[in-house]
Scaffold this active site. Structure first.
Site, PDB file in Angstrom:
ATOM      1  N   CYS A  51     -19.275  10.872 -21.777  1.00  0.00           N
ATOM      2  CA  CYS A  51     -18.042  10.079 -21.914  1.00  0.00           C
ATOM      3  C   CYS A  51     -18.167   8.669 -21.329  1.00  0.00           C
ATOM      4  O   CYS A  51     -17.766   7.684 -21.960  1.00  0.00           O
ATOM      5  CB  CYS A  51     -16.862  10.806 -21.285  1.00  0.00           C
ATOM      6  SG  CYS A  51     -17.232  11.561 -19.702  1.00  0.00           S
TER       7      CYS A  51
ATOM      8  N   HIS B 244     -11.431   7.293 -17.826  1.00  0.00           N
ATOM      9  CA  HIS B 244     -12.451   6.695 -16.966  1.00  0.00           C
ATOM     10  C   HIS B 244     -12.333   5.161 -17.036  1.00  0.00           C
ATOM     11  O   HIS B 244     -12.057   4.599 -18.099  1.00  0.00           O
ATOM     12  CB  HIS B 244     -13.853   7.061 -17.462  1.00  0.00           C
ATOM     13  CG  HIS B 244     -14.241   8.506 -17.265  1.00  0.00           C
ATOM     14  ND1 HIS B 244     -13.503   9.403 -16.544  1.00  0.00           N
ATOM     15  CD2 HIS B 244     -15.333   9.182 -17.714  1.00  0.00           C
ATOM     16  CE1 HIS B 244     -14.119  10.588 -16.546  1.00  0.00           C
ATOM     17  NE2 HIS B 244     -15.228  10.483 -17.258  1.00  0.00           N
TER      18      HIS B 244
HETATM   19  C1  11C Z   1     -17.699  13.516 -15.891  1.00  0.00           C
HETATM   20  N1  11C Z   1     -19.027  12.513 -17.634  1.00  0.00           N
HETATM   21  O1  11C Z   1     -16.748  12.748 -16.034  1.00  0.00           O
HETATM   22  C2  11C Z   1     -18.688  13.741 -17.006  1.00  0.00           C
HETATM   23  C3  11C Z   1     -18.173  14.799 -17.921  1.00  0.00           C
HETATM   24  O2  11C Z   1     -22.571  15.186 -19.591  1.00  0.00           O
HETATM   25  O3  11C Z   1     -21.000  15.619 -20.982  1.00  0.00           O
HETATM   26  C4  11C Z   1     -19.068  15.088 -19.097  1.00  0.00           C
HETATM   27  C5  11C Z   1     -20.425  15.599 -18.703  1.00  0.00           C
HETATM   28  C6  11C Z   1     -21.401  15.469 -19.836  1.00  0.00           C
HETATM   29  O4  11C Z   1     -17.895  14.153 -14.880  1.00  0.00           O
END
Ligand code: 11C
Length: 329
Positions: free
Chosen positions: A126, A234
């Site tokens: 993401c 995010h």
């Molecule tokens: C998080 N990016 O926000 C991560 C979630 O490798 O697909 C997704 C984890 C991934 O912690």
């Protein structure tokens, strides 16, 4: 078009269902799939109820597409089994992303790489997706040398256990902990697990996935990933050094013209991207665009997106739409 959603009862899975419905994805049959303990449960889709089935049953139903959001181990074991019966898998885990034989796709950037032989297609992380949406058009225009990114990541990236932890802490109650420390009133410089090199896996994903998606190993990314008590999306503070000089107005125009990006940048009236406004939206929002006067050819910006939508479900559904429109199934 028979579509299986693997992990349909999970946090990302339920957004997958919502996005498929909102975008009127032309499915004739929905197959919600989950682990054995959820088999028989019902999920709602387009005002109808569908019964959750197990993985083995789903494979035997030979869907044209299976969108996975069920963790890396499930993907490693089951994606090849779906591929064997002719299903094209779009996988949201990190399991296949860096495998040279699997494409890592953001449709606005590199869907043109896809062919009929791609049976397991990886959806990027993401925080990578929202970063790359802004980097790609700027890389094409000015050539990116180096990126310094600090992320401010929503607890929804960790999953339902983290959301529960924040709710418990907010209510002053004890409960299961998703993180090693409280997240309410806190900021954890720790997303995903630490590696031997001192970086977390999340930080290394930002650097490695960027090179693969841009198809350019010369673009260097250094990242610090922070978890904050936010739900909507995010955020990323991004410093980009180009190979040549740029005009700030051109940067704004290039970003505004790129599909899927909305520029929100008017400090005079306090307009800038924030997770409370990004939540529930599919676009990536960019603001606080300003030259970095500390060194030549460098710019700063702030990038926000709903990590469960463009960061996961929407990107996966867009890949499915591309496959369908281009007769690649
Ligand atoms: C998080 N990016 O926000 C991560 C979630 O490798 O697909 C997704 C984890 C991934 O912690």
């Amino acid at each position: 078009m028979k579509v299986a959603v693997v992990g349909a009862t999970g946090m990302v899975g339920s957004v997958m269902l919502k996005v498929l419905e909102e975008r009127n994805f032309p499915l004739t049959e929905l197959i919600p799939v989950a682990s054995e303990r959820s088999v028989g449960k019902k999920v709602k889709f387009a005002d109808k109820e569908f019964e959750v089935v197990g993985l083995e049953t789903a494979v035997s139903m030979k869907p044209e597409i299976a969108i996975f959001s069920a963790g890396g181990d499930t993907s490693l074991e089951w994606a090849p089994k779906f591929a064997e019966v002719g299903t094209t898998v779009i996988d949201n885990s990190s399991a296949w992303r860096m495998n040279p034989d699997n494409k890592l796709v953001i449709p606005e950037i590199n869907a043109n790489l896809l062919t009929r032989t791609d049976k397991v297609i990886a959806n990027p992380n993401c925080s990578t997706i929202q970063l790359l949406m802004a980097l790609k058009p700027l890389h094409d225009a000015f050539g990116i040398k180096r990126v310094v990114v600090s992320t401010y990541q929503s607890i929804t990236g960790t999953g339902v256990k983290a959301v529960q932890q924040l709710e418990n802490e907010y209510a002053g109650e004890n409960g299961e902990m998703a993180y090693p420390y409280p997240i309410h009133k806190n900021a954890l410089p720790h997303c995903d697990v630490f590696q031997e090199n001192g970086y977390t896996k999340e930080e290394m994903k930002l650097s490695n996935e960027t090179k693969k998606i841009l198809g350019d190993d010369s673009v260097n990314v250094t990242a610090t990933a922070i978890r904050i008590p936010v739900v909507g999306g995010h955020s990323e503070s991004v410093n980009i050094e180009f190979n040549k000089d740029f005009d700030e107005a051109d940067v704004r125009k290039i970003l505004s013209d790129f599909p899927g990006i909305t520029v929100q940048d008017n400090p005079a009236v306090n307009t800038y991207p924030m997770p409370i406004y990004a939540e529930g939206k599919d676009d990536v929002f960019v603001g606080r665009i300003r030259r970095d006067y500390s060194q030549p050819n460098t710019i700063n910006m702030w990038i926000v997106a709903d990590n469960l939508r463009k960061g996961a479900a929407t990107n996966a559904v867009q890949i499915a739409e591309y496959l369908l429109e281009n007769k690649l199934l």
